[in-house]
Structures are given as structure tokens and as C-alpha cells.
Design a protein around this motif. Structure first.
Motif, PDB file in Angstrom:
ATOM      1  N   SER A  21      11.711   4.339  14.157  1.00 34.57           N
ATOM      2  CA  SER A  21      12.698   4.694  13.052  1.00 34.57           C
ATOM      3  C   SER A  21      12.737   4.037  11.767  1.00 34.57           C
ATOM      4  N   ARG A  34      20.873   5.954  10.894  1.00 38.21           N
ATOM      5  CA  ARG A  34      19.919   6.332  11.908  1.00 38.21           C
ATOM      6  C   ARG A  34      20.338   5.447  13.445  1.00 38.21           C
ATOM      7  N   ASP A  37      23.349   6.971  15.027  1.00 33.84           N
ATOM      8  CA  ASP A  37      22.791   8.035  15.708  1.00 33.84           C
ATOM      9  C   ASP A  37      22.334   8.003  16.948  1.00 33.84           C
ATOM     10  N   LYS A  38      21.384   6.882  16.843  1.00 35.43           N
ATOM     11  CA  LYS A  38      20.809   6.399  18.117  1.00 35.43           C
ATOM     12  C   LYS A  38      21.734   5.876  19.293  1.00 35.43           C
ATOM     13  N   ASP A  41      23.675   8.512  21.278  1.00 32.55           N
ATOM     14  CA  ASP A  41      22.769   9.194  22.276  1.00 32.55           C
ATOM     15  C   ASP A  41      22.986   8.425  23.480  1.00 32.55           C
TER      16      ASP A  41
END
Length: 457
Positions: A21, A34, A37-38, A41
Motif C-alpha cells: 500500500s 488508504r 480504507d483498509k 475492511d
């Protein structure tokens, strides 16, 4: 404007994020987005949220939010990133963070901590080699950076990354500031070879450490140590625990007691154990620790691991080490406890004496018997301590006589000092016992005489 220590520690944490990433040209804010976002999940969280050894998803979320609230840090751009095998057969695991990609005025290099079996083995070599492969690769990375980055670079890194940061500060001419985080120390040969550079650049080096961390205590420290209070954290070797929920550095504290023990022990091995035994033992111990810490099997066989650990444990009880680092300390602590007890009893004795001398206590004999009994107890304790101290002196003298040869000269001198101290304290105990005995006899006679006088009355 230079980044603060806590901002550099945030960058150190970013180096541990999912390597796929992190890309050249990303801003720190983009990396933070980012990360968010991870951690949103569930599948990623289930695979990566192992907070016992790694940074938890909750901590990643806090750090990402701290970065996004810091507009100055967020605008820095990642470049010269070497984090994957695409960077070469053996990447350095480092990246630059610059304030302006086209005209950089503030350049910060962050080195990642131990990655893979090769680097674990290199950790052990750092305790007995002058320059290791990974350390020299880190210096090569610094020297390869564009000339436009100048010679006023700031370096940082956690654990092995902190060791690399310190190394490149000493061995290159491009580093102005080093903020290491829980970085381990260096070998005696390194300190000897680079003694002049260490002296010249010592003010550029700081090692910020969790108060309970154990890695920063390994081998010889060359940087100024700053300890951060991290109560309530089970794993002290995680860079995120140094920062609070707002991404700020927690308040300073003091190192846990085991820091000094680990530092003395590892320094003793590196300075006194001859080769090839030294490297064999250190590599064996590292080989045993590696699968525990990283989940990867080390190259050393189980025979070497077993022998390495056995010899390391045996060294703790080696006469040289035991008597200089453990026995004398334990004896002095025992003496301190004994004489604290003596002071307490003497305090009670003086209190009783004051009561006896006051007019209101002249005809109250109950306290006389009580304090005579206490003084008799004190006399018995002093006699017992006297015997034990003389016995310890004799045992120490026998141990000293058993150490022959020039290599034990320093130990014998230390033991002579300890023997004289033990005998002196024993003599003091004997004198105290004699004085207390005289007081007891005098008080008993007075008690009997007064009682007899009341009887005649």
C-alpha cells in the motif's frame, strides 16, 4: 520547518503498514486515507489485527486520524521507497518523506524495523561485528539519495530501523539529526572503530524508548536515551504505544529495572566472550528468539540454538559476571535491610527511654519489661547478623582464592573490597550487640531494685 519527534514516530509506524500500500509519490495524507480504507475492511482486519505482536486496527485508525488532522505532516511526500523485492534482491526497507518533491528543504528518512530472517541474523551480528551487511546497505541508501536532498537529512526508525538510523548518522556525512525509536546498541568493535565520530556527533543522536522496552538495552548504547511512560501496555516493543490518542508523544518516565540488567549482561558478553564462541552463542540465541517474535524459522539449527541458550545462561553464573554484577549488589541490599531493621528497633528503644525518663513514667514499670524484651531481641539479631556476615566474608575469601591467573585480577580486587566491607559491618553488629546487652543488664537490675523497693514499702 523540521518535523517534531512525535511526527517522525508517526512515520516510523507507517513503515510497518501493508507494504503493497506504500508507493512513491503518495503524500502522507494519502497513505492515511488508504489506512482508513483498509481498517474499514473486515477481511483485512481479520487477517492483520494481531495486536499481541502487531499494531492493531484500532491503533492504525487513531494514527491515520492524527495524520489527517496534521496538515503540515500530511503534505509530505514519500519518495525513494525501497520496501519490496522490486527494489532489488535485498531491499533496504527505507523511504524518504520530503516537504517539496521538486525543491526539498526538509528531508526525512525512515528505516523499517526487522523484516525477514536475514535481518534477524543481522541483528545478532550487530552485537559482535563492526559493520553488518544491513547497516552498510542503509549507509549506501543514504549516500545514493539525490544531491538535491543535501547533507542536513533527518533519519529515524524503530528497533532495527533505529539502529540503522544511528549507524548512518555516524558513518555518513549527510545526516544532521537522528531520532531513533527503541534502537538496539552496537558492538565494542564498532564503538572502538568509530570512537571519534561518535564523540563528534553524539549531540545529533537521541533514542526514544518505551520505559519497558528490552531491545534498546541490547549491546552498547551510543545515543542519549529518553524513556516514555507506557503503563498498561503488554507489548513494550511497539512504536505506536509511545503516542497518545491524539498522536502526541506521551510524558517522559524512567526505564524499568530489567533495562539495566539486559544492558549489563549483553554488554558483558560482547566485551568478554572470545570468538568464535561469542558469535556462535549470540547467533544461537537470536535463532531461538526469531520464530517467537516473527513467526519465521531461523537458519541456525536446534543444536546451535540449544547450546547458545545454555552458554548464555551459564554466563550469568560465571564468577566474573556473577560477582561483579549480581553478588555484590545482593549482599549490599541484604545489609541495607538488616540495618533498616536495626534502625527501627533503635527508634523503639529511644522512645521507651524517653518514656522512662519522664516524671509520669517513674512509677509505671510495665514499659520496662516490654522494652527490655525488645532490646534482647535486638541483641540476638545483631549477634546473628554478626555471625552471618563473618561467614559470608569467609565464603567470599574462599571464592577469591579459587580465582587464579591474571585474567581475574579485577575480580579479586573487587572481592577484597567486599570482604573488608563484610568484616567491618560484622564488627559493627558485634559492638551494637555488646552495648545493647549492657543496657539490658542495667535495665533488668533497675527493674528488680525498684520492684524490691515497692515490696518493702
Amino acid at each position: 520547518m523540521a518535523l517534531s519527534d512525535n511526527e517522525l514516530i508517526l512515520l516510523d509506524n507507517l513503515m510497518y503498514f501493508d507494504q503493497g500500500s506504500l508507493d512513491n509519490g503518495m503524500t502522507v495524507s494519502e497513505i492515511a486515507v488508504r489506512i482508513l480504507d483498509k481498517v474499514a475492511d473486515p477481511g483485512w482486519v481479520a487477517e492483520n489485527d494481531r495486536s499481541a505482536l502487531n499494531t492493531s486496527s484500532a491503533s492504525w485508525k487513531r494514527m491515520a486520524e492524527s495524520i489527517l488532522s496534521n496538515r503540515e505532516l500530511g503534505r509530505y511526500t514519500m519518495t525513494n521507497c525501497e520496501m519490496t523485492s522490486d527494489s532489488g534482491d535485498r531491499p533496504v526497507y527505507a523511504a524518504c518523506f520530503v516537504d517539496d518533491i521538486n525543491n526539498p528543504t526538509d528531508v526525512n528518512v525512515a528505516f523499517k524495523g526487522t523484516t525477514g530472517g536475514y535481518e534477524w541474523h543481522d541483528n545478532g551480528e550487530g552485537a559482535y561485528m563492526t559493520d553488518t551487511k544491513c547497516q552498510m546497505e542503509a549507509a549506501g541508501y543514504i549516500n545514493r539519495l539525490p544531491e538535491a536532498y543535501g547533507n542536513h537529512i533527518t533519519v529515524t526508525g524503530h528497533s532495527k530501523g533505529g539502529n540503522k538510523a544511528q549507524y548512518v548518522t555516524i558513518t555518513t556525512d549527510r545526516v544532521e539529526r537522528c531520532v531513533s525509536v527503541d534502537g538496539q546498541g552496537f558492538s565494542p568493535d564498532f564503538c572502538k572503530k568509530y570512537a571519534d565520530q561518535i564523540q563528534e556527533k553524539k549531540d545529533r543522536l537521541v533514542n526514544i524508548c518505551a520505559d519497558g522496552d528490552y531491545v534498546n538495552a541490547i549491546a552498547i548504547t551510543i545515543a542519549r536515551q529518553v524513556y516514555i511512560r507506557t503503563e498498561g501496555n503488554e507489548n513494550y516493543h511497539k512504536p505506536d504505544i509511545l503516542l497518545d490518542e491524539n498522536g502526541n508523544l506521551r510524558e517522559e518516565g524512567s526505564p524499568k529495572f530489567w533495562r539495566k540488567l539486559i544492558n549489563e549482561y549483553t554488554t558483558y558478553i560482547t566485551e568478554n566472550m572470545p570468538e568464535p564462541a561469542r558469535s556462535f552463542v549470540i547467533d544461537g540465541v537470536i535463532g531461538l528468539v526469531e520464530p517467537i517474535m516473527s513467526g519465521e524459522e531461523a537458519g541456525e539449527g536446534w543444536i546451535q540454538k540449544g547450546i547458545g541458550v545454555a552458554v548464555a545462561l551459564k554466563t550469568i553464573f560465571d564468577p566474573d559476571y556473577f560477582l561483579k554484577h549480581w553478588a555484590m549488589k545482593e549482599v549490599l541490599e541484604i545489609l541495607e535491610v538488616w540495618f533498616d531493621e536495626g534502625k527501627e528497633l533503635f527508634g523503639s528503644f529511644l522512645e521507651g527511654l524517653a518514656t522512662m525518663l519522664s516524671p509520669s513514667g517513674w512509677y509505671d514499670l510495665s514499659h520496662v519489661t516490654i522494652y527490655v524484651n525488645m532490646m534482647a531481641q535486638l541483641e540476638g539479631n545483631m549477634r546473628r547478623y554478626e555471625r552471618q556476615l563473618y561467614q559470608m566474608a569467609e565464603e567470599t575469601r574462599a571464592a577469591r582464592c579459587a580465582l587464579t591467573g591474571i585474567s581475574y585480577t579485577t575480580v579479586r580486587v573487587s572481592l577484597n573490597v567486599l570482604i573488608r566491607k563484610l568484616e567491618k559491618e560484622a564488627e559493627i553488629c558485634g559492638k551494637i550487640a555488646e552495648l545493647v546487652s549492657m543496657v539490658c543488664i542495667s535495665y533488668t537490675r533497675t527493674d528488680q531494685a525498684v520492684a524490691a523497693g515497692y515490696g518493702r514499702g
